[in-house]
Design an enzyme around this catalytic site. Structure first.
Site, PDB file in Angstrom:
ATOM      1  N   HIS A 131      -8.188  -4.342  -6.037  1.00 25.54           N
ATOM      2  CA  HIS A 131      -9.028  -4.242  -4.843  1.00 25.54           C
ATOM      3  C   HIS A 131      -9.656  -2.839  -4.831  1.00 25.54           C
ATOM      4  O   HIS A 131      -9.044  -1.896  -5.334  1.00 25.54           O
ATOM      5  CB  HIS A 131      -8.095  -4.417  -3.640  1.00 25.54           C
ATOM      6  CG  HIS A 131      -8.745  -4.525  -2.308  1.00 25.54           C
ATOM      7  ND1 HIS A 131      -9.223  -3.437  -1.625  1.00 25.54           N
ATOM      8  CD2 HIS A 131      -8.958  -5.591  -1.506  1.00 25.54           C
ATOM      9  CE1 HIS A 131      -9.703  -3.827  -0.459  1.00 25.54           C
ATOM     10  NE2 HIS A 131      -9.567  -5.134  -0.361  1.00 25.54           N
ATOM     11  N   ASP A 208       0.316  -1.824  -4.954  1.00 22.43           N
ATOM     12  CA  ASP A 208      -0.482  -2.232  -3.802  1.00 22.43           C
ATOM     13  C   ASP A 208       0.169  -3.516  -3.277  1.00 22.43           C
ATOM     14  O   ASP A 208       0.019  -4.587  -3.854  1.00 22.43           O
ATOM     15  CB  ASP A 208      -1.924  -2.471  -4.266  1.00 22.43           C
ATOM     16  CG  ASP A 208      -2.767  -3.178  -3.210  1.00 22.43           C
ATOM     17  OD1 ASP A 208      -2.219  -3.654  -2.205  1.00 22.43           O
ATOM     18  OD2 ASP A 208      -3.990  -3.266  -3.413  1.00 22.43           O
ATOM     19  N   GLN A 211      -0.938  -7.807  -0.418  1.00 22.89           N
ATOM     20  CA  GLN A 211      -0.758  -9.265  -0.458  1.00 22.89           C
ATOM     21  C   GLN A 211       0.683  -9.646  -0.779  1.00 22.89           C
ATOM     22  O   GLN A 211       1.144 -10.720  -0.393  1.00 22.89           O
ATOM     23  CB  GLN A 211      -1.691  -9.881  -1.515  1.00 22.89           C
ATOM     24  CG  GLN A 211      -3.169  -9.635  -1.293  1.00 22.89           C
ATOM     25  CD  GLN A 211      -3.726 -10.382  -0.086  1.00 22.89           C
ATOM     26  OE1 GLN A 211      -3.148 -11.354   0.400  1.00 22.89           O
ATOM     27  NE2 GLN A 211      -4.849  -9.921   0.409  1.00 22.89           N
ATOM     28  N   LYS A 234      -1.573  -8.171   7.533  1.00 19.84           N
ATOM     29  CA  LYS A 234      -1.550  -9.360   6.676  1.00 19.84           C
ATOM     30  C   LYS A 234      -0.208 -10.072   6.734  1.00 19.84           C
ATOM     31  O   LYS A 234       0.060 -10.985   5.949  1.00 19.84           O
ATOM     32  CB  LYS A 234      -1.861  -8.967   5.235  1.00 19.84           C
ATOM     33  CG  LYS A 234      -3.297  -8.479   5.039  1.00 19.84           C
ATOM     34  CD  LYS A 234      -3.596  -8.276   3.584  1.00 19.84           C
ATOM     35  CE  LYS A 234      -4.766  -7.372   3.317  1.00 19.84           C
ATOM     36  NZ  LYS A 234      -6.072  -7.972   3.575  1.00 19.84           N
ATOM     37  N   CYS A 373     -13.914  -7.324  -2.165  1.00 23.20           N
ATOM     38  CA  CYS A 373     -13.631  -5.901  -2.461  1.00 23.20           C
ATOM     39  C   CYS A 373     -13.108  -5.745  -3.879  1.00 23.20           C
ATOM     40  O   CYS A 373     -12.181  -4.961  -4.128  1.00 23.20           O
ATOM     41  CB  CYS A 373     -12.643  -5.304  -1.463  1.00 23.20           C
ATOM     42  SG  CYS A 373     -13.209  -5.345   0.222  1.00 23.20           S
TER      43      CYS A 373
HETATM   44  N1  PMP Z   1      -5.319  -4.391  -1.534  1.00 25.39           N
HETATM   45  C1  PMP Z   1      -5.399  -5.718  -1.509  1.00 25.39           C
HETATM   46  C2  PMP Z   1      -4.932  -6.517  -2.698  1.00 25.39           C
HETATM   47  C3  PMP Z   1      -5.906  -6.355  -0.378  1.00 25.39           C
HETATM   48  O1  PMP Z   1      -6.007  -7.682  -0.343  1.00 25.39           O
HETATM   49  C4  PMP Z   1      -6.329  -5.572   0.736  1.00 25.39           C
HETATM   50  C5  PMP Z   1      -6.908  -6.198   1.986  1.00 25.39           C
HETATM   51  N2  PMP Z   1      -8.001  -7.011   1.764  1.00 25.39           N
HETATM   52  C6  PMP Z   1      -6.214  -4.190   0.659  1.00 25.39           C
HETATM   53  C7  PMP Z   1      -5.697  -3.644  -0.488  1.00 25.39           C
HETATM   54  C8  PMP Z   1      -6.601  -3.299   1.794  1.00 25.39           C
HETATM   55  O2  PMP Z   1      -5.571  -3.313   2.739  1.00 25.39           O
HETATM   56  P1  PMP Z   1      -5.724  -2.711   4.196  1.00 25.39           P
HETATM   57  O3  PMP Z   1      -6.617  -3.636   4.924  1.00 25.39           O
HETATM   58  O4  PMP Z   1      -4.335  -2.715   4.763  1.00 25.39           O
HETATM   59  O5  PMP Z   1      -6.239  -1.337   4.081  1.00 25.39           O
END
Ligand code: PMP
Length: 417
Positions: A131, A208, A211, A234, A373
């Site tokens: 991401h 990270d 998810q 999430k 993203c």
């Molecule tokens: N990494 C991954 C794999 C995600 O899916 C997301 C959220 N779309 C993020 C990072 C960003 O997380 P946050 O919204 O908590 O900043």
């Protein structure tokens, strides 16, 4: 919470759904079918109630006063830290830094750890399925330090090219940062193996967990990860809740991330010393209510049992993939539901994902469309965007059927267009 525990083993989805007020609403005159939990999950009334109760009964700034409300707010905030620590298997609540979630956590590690250890010629290893929030902080860090960012490739099936690990993870690699579960492909990398490989090369492993943590039982000690990010929003929690797990020795060596009130021990005109971890990383007024809400979310998930959460998702993912493939969709990522998550990216009948999502919305079905993203990953996959349906504890097979029915509506519409 006892009520949840009663039906936890079977994950009684109808009873779970009754806890989510938003699932009773309609969209364009149709019952809402929410298949976008990978973007953010809906919130049960237990979490909403925890926020209401905090603001109605205990609202005060944490760590600021000796008044009753101040002490209650502090106890609730620190209690939430202990809950999150236990949820991810952290040995000590001091290993949990609260903040807005994964984006802020990775920026924290890049600034407070990366700037300290990286020099010109060093490398940060990522993968091709990250991401942007696990890319941009490292790019900025590389620009500032002269280090290089590399990307471990993925295979055709959406899994990591582990055979190439030896040539990407070398003595030059100081940080290996990888998603615990891809938000596009659903891939779940073998984290323990990656941690062992990182440590053998003298690097730290950053995961990270945006998810991963909401969907699987996670134990940072078993996985031997050095840093793990948590996105509360999430996993049923409020937006801007969550934080960072860090190995305590590392957190102690690190410089502060942001400066301000409460992260200090002593301040003089020309110098200052820092508070102990984790407060060294928590400058200013924190997201107190949000973390208290996250504690309620952790109670909720804990009562269901994360093994049951995973089992439910595996079943619904299997069903959704089968129906999507039957309907003629091309699915990106691993096809075996036991090695992937319930975030299913797909391409359907050459209808642009944005058009598809717009038609689906008219049918009451919420999915995500776009690059998620992950623009470099889209280039690897050879598509400008994908449609993504993602599932959580409150989704039913009937909702998978509603997705397929809505896809057929889109197909008819675009065939005649
Ligand atoms: N990494 C991954 C794999 C995600 O899916 C997301 C959220 N779309 C993020 C990072 C960003 O997380 P946050 O919204 O908590 O900043």
């Amino acid at each position: 919470m006892a009520r949840v525990a009663e039906h936890a083993a079977a994950l009684d989805v109808e009873r779970i759904r009754a806890d989510f007020p938003i699932l009773r609403r309609e969209v364009h005159g149709r019952p809402l079918v929410y298949l976008n939990s990978a973007a953010t999950t809906q919130k049960p009334r237990q979490v909403i109630q925890a926020l209401v109760e905090f603001y109605e009964q205990h609202n005060a700034n944490a760590h600021r006063g000796v008044d009753t409300l101040g002490e209650e707010a502090t106890a609730l905030f620190e209690g939430a830290r202990a809950k999150l620590a236990a949820f991810v298997g952290a040995p000590d609540p001091a290993c949990i830094v609260f903040n807005r979630g994964t984006t802020e956590s990775i920026n924290l590690v890049a600034h407070a750890y990366g700037r300290k250890v990286l020099k010109e010629g060093d490398e940060v290893l990522l993968t091709q399925m990250e991401h942007h929030s696990n890319m941009i902080p490292w790019l900025l860090l590389a620009q500032a330090t002269g280090a290089t960012v590399r990307h471990l490739p993925i295979r055709e099936d959406g899994t990591l090219e582990l055979d190439a690990l030896g040539s990407f993870l070398t003595h030059r690699t100081k940080i290996f940062s990888v998603t615990g579960m891809s938000n596009v492909l659903g891939t779940i990398p073998p984290l323990r193996r990656l941690a062992d490989a990182a440590h053998a090369a003298g690097a730290v492993l950053v995961v990270d967990g945006a998810q991963l943590v909401p969907h699987l039982p996670v134990d940072v000690v078993d996985l031997d990860v050095d840093f793990l990010t948590v996105s509360g929003h999430k996993m049923l929690g409020p937006t801007a809740s969550g934080g960072l797990y860090g190995r305590r020795e590392l957190l102690e060596q690190m410089d502060p991330f942001m400066g301000g009130g409460e992260m200090i021990r002593e301040v003089y005109w020309d110098r200052a010393t820092w508070a102990d971890v984790p407060w060294k990383f928590e400058a200013g007024t924190m997201n107190i209510a949000q973390e208290v809400g996250l504690a309620a979310a952790i109670d909720y998930l804990g009562a269901l049992g994360m093994e049951n959460v995973r089992a439910h998702e595996e079943r619904i993912t299997a069903y959704a993939m089968e129906r999507l493939l039957d309907a003629g969709a091309r699915i990106f990522g691993p096809t075996d539901p036991s090695v992937r998550s319930g975030a299913i990216s797909f391409w359907f009948k050459d209808i642009h994902p944005h058009d598809l999502a717009t038609v689906l919305d008219q049918e009451g079905v919420a999915i995500r469309a776009g690059h998620h993203c992950a623009q470099p990953l889209m280039r690897v996959l050879g598509v400008p965007a994908t449609a993504r349906a993602s599932f959580y504890i409150y989704n039913t097979p009937d909702e998978v059927d509603a997705l397929i029915d809505a896809l057929r509506v889109a197909e008819r519409l675009f065939r005649t267009a």
